[in-house]
Design an enzyme around this catalytic site. Structure first.
Site, PDB file in Angstrom:
ATOM      1  N   GLU A  92       0.838  -1.189   0.000  1.00  0.00           N
ATOM      2  CA  GLU A  92       0.000   0.000   0.000  1.00  0.00           C
ATOM      3  C   GLU A  92       0.875   1.242   0.000  1.00  0.00           C
ATOM      4  O   GLU A  92       1.983   1.237   0.547  1.00  0.00           O
ATOM      5  CB  GLU A  92      -0.907   0.035   1.237  1.00  0.00           C
ATOM      6  CG  GLU A  92      -2.017  -0.998   1.194  1.00  0.00           C
ATOM      7  CD  GLU A  92      -3.007  -0.840   2.342  1.00  0.00           C
ATOM      8  OE1 GLU A  92      -4.192  -1.087   2.121  1.00  0.00           O
ATOM      9  OE2 GLU A  92      -2.577  -0.467   3.457  1.00  0.00           O
ATOM     10  N   CYS A 110       3.414   8.886   0.227  1.00  0.00           N
ATOM     11  CA  CYS A 110       4.037   8.067   1.260  1.00  0.00           C
ATOM     12  C   CYS A 110       4.320   6.698   0.639  1.00  0.00           C
ATOM     13  O   CYS A 110       3.397   5.954   0.301  1.00  0.00           O
ATOM     14  CB  CYS A 110       3.106   7.944   2.464  1.00  0.00           C
ATOM     15  SG  CYS A 110       3.779   6.933   3.802  1.00  0.00           S
ATOM     16  N   CYS A 117       7.059  -5.716   7.076  1.00  0.00           N
ATOM     17  CA  CYS A 117       8.123  -5.045   7.821  1.00  0.00           C
ATOM     18  C   CYS A 117       8.677  -5.992   8.881  1.00  0.00           C
ATOM     19  O   CYS A 117       7.908  -6.650   9.588  1.00  0.00           O
ATOM     20  CB  CYS A 117       7.581  -3.773   8.491  1.00  0.00           C
ATOM     21  SG  CYS A 117       8.855  -2.820   9.360  1.00  0.00           S
ATOM     22  N   CYS A 121       6.943  -2.910  15.180  1.00  0.00           N
ATOM     23  CA  CYS A 121       6.573  -1.912  16.188  1.00  0.00           C
ATOM     24  C   CYS A 121       5.202  -2.233  16.770  1.00  0.00           C
ATOM     25  O   CYS A 121       4.285  -2.659  16.047  1.00  0.00           O
ATOM     26  CB  CYS A 121       6.577  -0.512  15.581  1.00  0.00           C
ATOM     27  SG  CYS A 121       8.207   0.022  15.015  1.00  0.00           S
ATOM     28  N   CYS A 124       1.926  -0.635  15.149  1.00  0.00           N
ATOM     29  CA  CYS A 124       1.871  -0.556  13.686  1.00  0.00           C
ATOM     30  C   CYS A 124       1.250  -1.807  13.075  1.00  0.00           C
ATOM     31  O   CYS A 124       1.608  -2.931  13.430  1.00  0.00           O
ATOM     32  CB  CYS A 124       3.283  -0.343  13.130  1.00  0.00           C
ATOM     33  SG  CYS A 124       3.337  -0.144  11.338  1.00  0.00           S
ATOM     34  N   GLY A 169       7.451  -0.983   5.740  1.00  0.00           N
ATOM     35  CA  GLY A 169       8.848  -1.379   5.753  1.00  0.00           C
ATOM     36  C   GLY A 169       9.766  -0.387   6.432  1.00  0.00           C
ATOM     37  O   GLY A 169       9.390   0.739   6.756  1.00  0.00           O
ATOM     38  N   GLU A 170      10.987  -0.817   6.654  1.00  0.00           N
ATOM     39  CA  GLU A 170      12.067  -0.005   7.233  1.00  0.00           C
ATOM     40  C   GLU A 170      13.021   0.380   6.106  1.00  0.00           C
ATOM     41  O   GLU A 170      13.793  -0.462   5.619  1.00  0.00           O
ATOM     42  CB  GLU A 170      12.793  -0.791   8.322  1.00  0.00           C
ATOM     43  CG  GLU A 170      14.135  -0.243   8.771  1.00  0.00           C
ATOM     44  CD  GLU A 170      14.119   1.214   9.187  1.00  0.00           C
ATOM     45  OE1 GLU A 170      14.725   2.038   8.478  1.00  0.00           O
ATOM     46  OE2 GLU A 170      13.507   1.524  10.235  1.00  0.00           O
ATOM     47  N   SER A 201      12.261   7.879   6.790  1.00  0.00           N
ATOM     48  CA  SER A 201      11.926   7.654   8.193  1.00  0.00           C
ATOM     49  C   SER A 201      12.463   6.293   8.624  1.00  0.00           C
ATOM     50  O   SER A 201      12.260   5.289   7.930  1.00  0.00           O
ATOM     51  CB  SER A 201      10.407   7.698   8.402  1.00  0.00           C
ATOM     52  OG  SER A 201      10.080   7.443   9.755  1.00  0.00           O
ATOM     53  N   LEU A 225      11.255   7.839  17.348  1.00  0.00           N
ATOM     54  CA  LEU A 225      11.778   7.754  18.710  1.00  0.00           C
ATOM     55  C   LEU A 225      10.765   7.090  19.640  1.00  0.00           C
ATOM     56  O   LEU A 225      11.037   6.072  20.267  1.00  0.00           O
ATOM     57  CB  LEU A 225      12.128   9.155  19.212  1.00  0.00           C
ATOM     58  CG  LEU A 225      12.721   9.232  20.626  1.00  0.00           C
ATOM     59  CD1 LEU A 225      14.059   8.521  20.703  1.00  0.00           C
ATOM     60  CD2 LEU A 225      12.862  10.705  21.053  1.00  0.00           C
ATOM     61  N   HIS A 226       9.622   7.720  19.793  1.00  0.00           N
ATOM     62  CA  HIS A 226       8.460   7.218  20.526  1.00  0.00           C
ATOM     63  C   HIS A 226       8.645   7.107  22.035  1.00  0.00           C
ATOM     64  O   HIS A 226       7.682   7.237  22.780  1.00  0.00           O
ATOM     65  CB  HIS A 226       7.966   5.903  19.935  1.00  0.00           C
ATOM     66  CG  HIS A 226       7.647   6.010  18.475  1.00  0.00           C
ATOM     67  ND1 HIS A 226       6.908   7.044  17.953  1.00  0.00           N
ATOM     68  CD2 HIS A 226       7.996   5.233  17.420  1.00  0.00           C
ATOM     69  CE1 HIS A 226       6.809   6.893  16.636  1.00  0.00           C
ATOM     70  NE2 HIS A 226       7.464   5.808  16.294  1.00  0.00           N
ATOM     71  N   CYS A 342      -0.474   7.073   9.566  1.00  0.00           N
ATOM     72  CA  CYS A 342       0.764   6.493  10.096  1.00  0.00           C
ATOM     73  C   CYS A 342       0.475   5.224  10.904  1.00  0.00           C
ATOM     74  O   CYS A 342      -0.351   5.224  11.810  1.00  0.00           O
ATOM     75  CB  CYS A 342       1.456   7.528  10.969  1.00  0.00           C
ATOM     76  SG  CYS A 342       3.000   6.976  11.703  1.00  0.00           S
TER      77      CYS A 342
END
Length: 354
Positions: A92, A110, A117, A121, A124, A169-170, A201, A225-226, A342
């Site tokens: 997506e 985006c 991924c 997280c 997510c 994904g990263e 990101s 960061l979170h 997000c």
């Protein structure tokens, strides 16, 4: 002979490919313009290359657009696209058209960089289905090209202005293909998207942050960061166990020292965790860092059970950072009603799974 994906080639690579198969090098420049700027979907749309040369080109190169399975439009004009790849996998990506909404002349895509991924997280949706593979540079660029092609059916002058590598994904775990995709999107004869209008990101892959600083492609960097607490961040972002905050922040400091560019630190605000103490920890961690904090009230994902804090908690968190001299903003919410915000992207839409 292995045939190359034409959408994953730079202009120079296309020129070289044409020379190698006995086609004049100016054909490479023509091809790049048609494929990258015009965003054509098939060979028949290319009008100024002779049939004999085009046959030779097709023997060496392949042009396979992503297959659009679905498109969904949000109340705020955000559009989410579900694309199928050549091997049957799906991704997506999201178009945020600020030009239509607030006349800001900004159209941001985006982009996804992996199928699924591997980071996982806690808030997510993408990681819930696991990780399948990296995307190629052609598949990364293809998301921009295929959205451009679709939108030009409505508006012939449509042009993507900004790209954020914040989809599935990263990106830094697919470093080479992502940077090549950025190089292609930046080329003047193609999409001509400025380097500073593209942002990567990352969940915190410290070695690749250092490499990005060294390669210095002028793109923006955002770090998820979170939390400024290692124990909490271990639970939210498992990659923190491999690259804990101490190592991550050293890499970020090296990045800003080498590039003199500010990093955006993203902080997801979760009900029960967006406390005064948590805000103080973030402020302390970022003291002396060339930084901007982007607060993101967590978006709904059924499986996580996480909820957003109320407005007072959000404003309180922001106030602590402001008082400590940390620049802060609240992420503009777009596409939540179609699970396009997000942390909400999946390999297929949730509505298909119910």
């Amino acid at each position: 002979m292995v045939r190359s994906d034409i959408r994953g080639l730079t202009e120079a690579e296309l020129i070289l490919a044409c020379q190698e198969i006995g086609v004049p090098k100016f054909r490479g420049r023509q091809l790049f313009h048609w494929i990258q700027q015009k965003a054509v979907q098939n060979w028949d749309e290319i009008k100024n290359i002779g049939k004999a040369d085009l046959i030779k080109i097709q023997e060496r190169l392949i042009l396979v657009p992503l297959l659009q399975l679905k498109e969904q439009v949000s109340q705020d004009e955000t559009r989410k696209f579900l694309f199928e790849l050549a091997d049957g996998q799906s991704i997506e990506c999201v178009l945020m058209d600020y030009d239509r909404v607030k006349s800001r002349n900004r159209r941001t895509v985006c982009v996804s960089t992996q199928v699924g991924c591997p980071v996982g997280c806690a808030f997510c949706a993408t990681g819930l289905g696991g990780w399948q593979r990296n995307l190629s540079s052609g598949e990364i660029v293809g998301q921009i090209l295929d959205i451009t092609h679709a939108m030009r059916q409505e508006d012939p002058d449509f042009q993507v202005t900004n790209v954020v590598f914040m989809g599935m994904g990263e990106p830094l775990l697919n470093y080479d293909e992502v940077l090549k995709g950025i190089q292609i999107l930046n080329q003047e004869a193609g999409q001509n998207i400025g380097m500073r209008r593209m942002t990567i990101s990352t969940s915190g892959v410290a070695p690749k942050i250092r490499q990005l600083a060294q390669d210095n492609p002028q793109v923006g960097l955002a770090v998820s960061l979170h939390s400024a607490n290692n124990e909490i961040r271990n639970d939210l972002i498992p990659i923190n166990r491999r690259y804990p905050l101490e190592e991550l922040m050293k890499a970020c400091q090296e990045y800003t020292e080498r590039t003199n560019r500010r990093i955006t630190f993203e902080v997801a605000l979760i009900a029960g965790q967006a406390t005064h103490k948590a805000a103080e920890e973030v402020a302390q961690l970022l003291q002396g860092q060339l930084a901007h904090v982007n607060l993101i009230p967590v978006n709904p994902v059924v499986e996580t059970g996480m909820a957003r804090p109320d407005g007072a908690e959000i404003q309180g968190f922001a106030r602590v950072l402001e008082q400590r001299g940390i620049p802060v903003s609240l992420r503009e919410e777009k596409g939540t009603d179609i699970d396009a915000a997000c942390g909400q992207l999946r390999r297929q839409w949730e509505s298909d799974e119910k």
